[in-house]
Design a protein around this motif. Sequence first.
Motif, short mmCIF file in Angstrom:
data_model
loop_
_atom_site.label_atom_id
_atom_site.label_comp_id
_atom_site.label_asym_id
_atom_site.label_seq_id
_atom_site.Cartn_x
_atom_site.Cartn_y
_atom_site.Cartn_z
N THR A 73 0.82 -1.27 -0.08
CA THR A 73 -0.03 0.04 -0.13
C THR A 73 0.83 1.16 0.02
O THR A 73 0.66 2.13 -1.01
CB THR A 73 -1.00 0.01 1.32
OG1 THR A 73 -1.64 -1.34 1.21
CG2 THR A 73 -1.93 1.00 1.22
N ALA A 74 1.86 1.26 0.87
CA ALA A 74 2.71 2.40 0.79
C ALA A 74 3.41 2.71 -0.56
O ALA A 74 3.65 3.69 -1.15
CB ALA A 74 3.88 2.15 1.88
N ILE A 75 3.87 1.59 -1.02
CA ILE A 75 4.36 1.76 -2.37
C ILE A 75 3.55 2.00 -3.57
O ILE A 75 3.82 2.80 -4.23
CB ILE A 75 5.17 0.24 -3.04
CG1 ILE A 75 6.51 -0.09 -2.18
CG2 ILE A 75 5.52 0.40 -4.51
CD1 ILE A 75 7.04 -1.51 -2.16
N GLY A 76 2.22 1.60 -3.41
CA GLY A 76 1.12 1.97 -4.31
C GLY A 76 1.08 3.51 -4.15
O GLY A 76 0.70 4.26 -5.26
N TRP A 77 0.96 4.03 -3.19
CA TRP A 77 0.87 5.57 -2.75
C TRP A 77 1.92 6.05 -3.15
O TRP A 77 1.65 7.37 -3.88
CB TRP A 77 0.59 5.72 -1.08
CG TRP A 77 0.48 7.24 -0.79
CD1 TRP A 77 -0.73 7.96 -1.09
CD2 TRP A 77 1.41 8.03 -0.25
NE1 TRP A 77 -0.36 9.12 -0.43
CE2 TRP A 77 0.90 9.08 0.11
CE3 TRP A 77 3.07 7.51 0.10
CZ2 TRP A 77 1.93 10.18 0.56
CZ3 TRP A 77 3.69 8.67 0.68
CH2 TRP A 77 3.14 9.91 0.90
N ALA A 78 3.23 5.75 -2.98
CA ALA A 78 4.35 6.54 -3.34
C ALA A 78 4.86 6.44 -4.51
O ALA A 78 5.04 7.64 -5.20
CB ALA A 78 5.55 6.13 -2.35
N TRP A 79 4.91 5.32 -5.23
CA TRP A 79 5.13 4.98 -6.51
C TRP A 79 4.25 5.15 -7.67
O TRP A 79 4.42 5.80 -8.81
CB TRP A 79 5.93 3.69 -6.66
CG TRP A 79 6.77 3.40 -7.74
CD1 TRP A 79 6.24 2.85 -9.19
CD2 TRP A 79 8.10 3.59 -7.94
NE1 TRP A 79 7.19 2.47 -9.80
CE2 TRP A 79 8.29 2.91 -9.35
CE3 TRP A 79 9.05 3.96 -7.42
CZ2 TRP A 79 9.39 3.02 -9.93
CZ3 TRP A 79 10.24 4.10 -8.00
CH2 TRP A 79 10.58 3.71 -9.30
N PHE A 80 3.05 4.73 -7.39
CA PHE A 80 2.09 4.65 -8.47
C PHE A 80 1.09 5.83 -8.03
O PHE A 80 0.06 5.88 -8.85
CB PHE A 80 1.19 3.33 -8.35
CG PHE A 80 2.24 2.28 -8.67
CD1 PHE A 80 2.87 2.17 -9.96
CD2 PHE A 80 2.43 1.22 -7.79
CE1 PHE A 80 3.67 1.01 -10.41
CE2 PHE A 80 3.34 0.29 -8.13
CZ PHE A 80 3.95 0.10 -9.38
N ARG A 81 1.19 6.52 -7.20
CA ARG A 81 0.41 7.83 -6.78
C ARG A 81 -1.12 7.37 -6.72
O ARG A 81 -1.84 8.13 -7.27
CB ARG A 81 0.36 8.86 -8.12
CG ARG A 81 2.09 9.25 -8.20
CD ARG A 81 2.32 10.28 -7.08
NE ARG A 81 3.48 10.72 -7.40
CZ ARG A 81 4.58 10.89 -6.73
NH1 ARG A 81 4.64 10.10 -5.78
NH2 ARG A 81 5.74 11.48 -6.94
N GLY A 91 -7.91 1.62 8.03
CA GLY A 91 -7.71 -0.03 7.90
C GLY A 91 -6.22 -0.61 8.23
O GLY A 91 -6.06 -1.63 8.57
N ILE A 92 -5.33 0.22 7.38
CA ILE A 92 -3.97 0.18 7.48
C ILE A 92 -3.39 0.17 8.83
O ILE A 92 -2.72 -0.81 9.46
CB ILE A 92 -3.14 1.11 6.50
CG1 ILE A 92 -3.62 0.77 5.04
CG2 ILE A 92 -1.64 0.97 6.72
CD1 ILE A 92 -3.14 -0.73 4.63
N GLY A 93 -3.98 1.23 9.81
CA GLY A 93 -3.63 1.23 11.02
C GLY A 93 -3.70 0.02 11.95
O GLY A 93 -3.18 -0.42 12.59
N LEU A 94 -5.13 -0.44 11.47
CA LEU A 94 -5.54 -1.66 12.09
C LEU A 94 -4.73 -2.86 11.93
O LEU A 94 -4.43 -3.77 12.79
CB LEU A 94 -7.18 -1.95 12.05
CG LEU A 94 -8.06 -0.98 12.73
CD1 LEU A 94 -9.54 -1.01 11.87
CD2 LEU A 94 -7.94 -1.09 14.17
N ILE A 95 -4.46 -3.17 10.61
CA ILE A 95 -3.56 -4.00 9.97
C ILE A 95 -2.15 -3.83 10.92
O ILE A 95 -1.73 -5.16 11.61
CB ILE A 95 -3.49 -4.18 8.66
CG1 ILE A 95 -4.69 -4.62 8.05
CG2 ILE A 95 -2.32 -5.23 8.54
CD1 ILE A 95 -4.64 -4.41 6.53
N MET A 96 -1.71 -2.69 11.08
CA MET A 96 -0.30 -2.83 11.91
C MET A 96 -0.53 -3.03 13.04
O MET A 96 0.38 -3.50 14.00
CB MET A 96 0.27 -1.27 11.55
CG MET A 96 0.76 -1.01 10.16
SD MET A 96 0.76 1.00 9.66
CE MET A 96 2.14 1.23 10.90
#
Length: 111
Positions: A73-81, A91-96
């Motif tokens: 998800t972080a790569i999708g946000w940073a690399w693929f915008r 949701g990401i916070g809950l996974i972490m």
Amino acid sequence: MSWNYVYLLVAILFEVLATTALKETHGFTRLVPSLVTVAGYALAFYFLSLTLRVMPVGIVYALWSGVGIVLVTAIGWAWFRQALDLPALVGIGLIMAGVAVINLFSRTVVH
């Protein structure tokens, strides 16, 4: 840090690399990203198998998928915008949080 966690971390990194490359294969029509994808998944599963010799499969899979989801998800946000809205971030916070709970409090994890 035990070798089990090193193997798991390496497996996760290869899986994240393969998944990121998979987007660039364009349906396996581009050779280099396709080769990176296949090699990345092969290496990911090899290192995952080393971890599974000692650690329970459910715990390993929870860690593998949780950390992998966050990284991809972080790569999708940073690399693929790719945009992340508030529910996605929650949701990401809950996974972490789930990964942290497993590592810090579960007695089924082999340290």
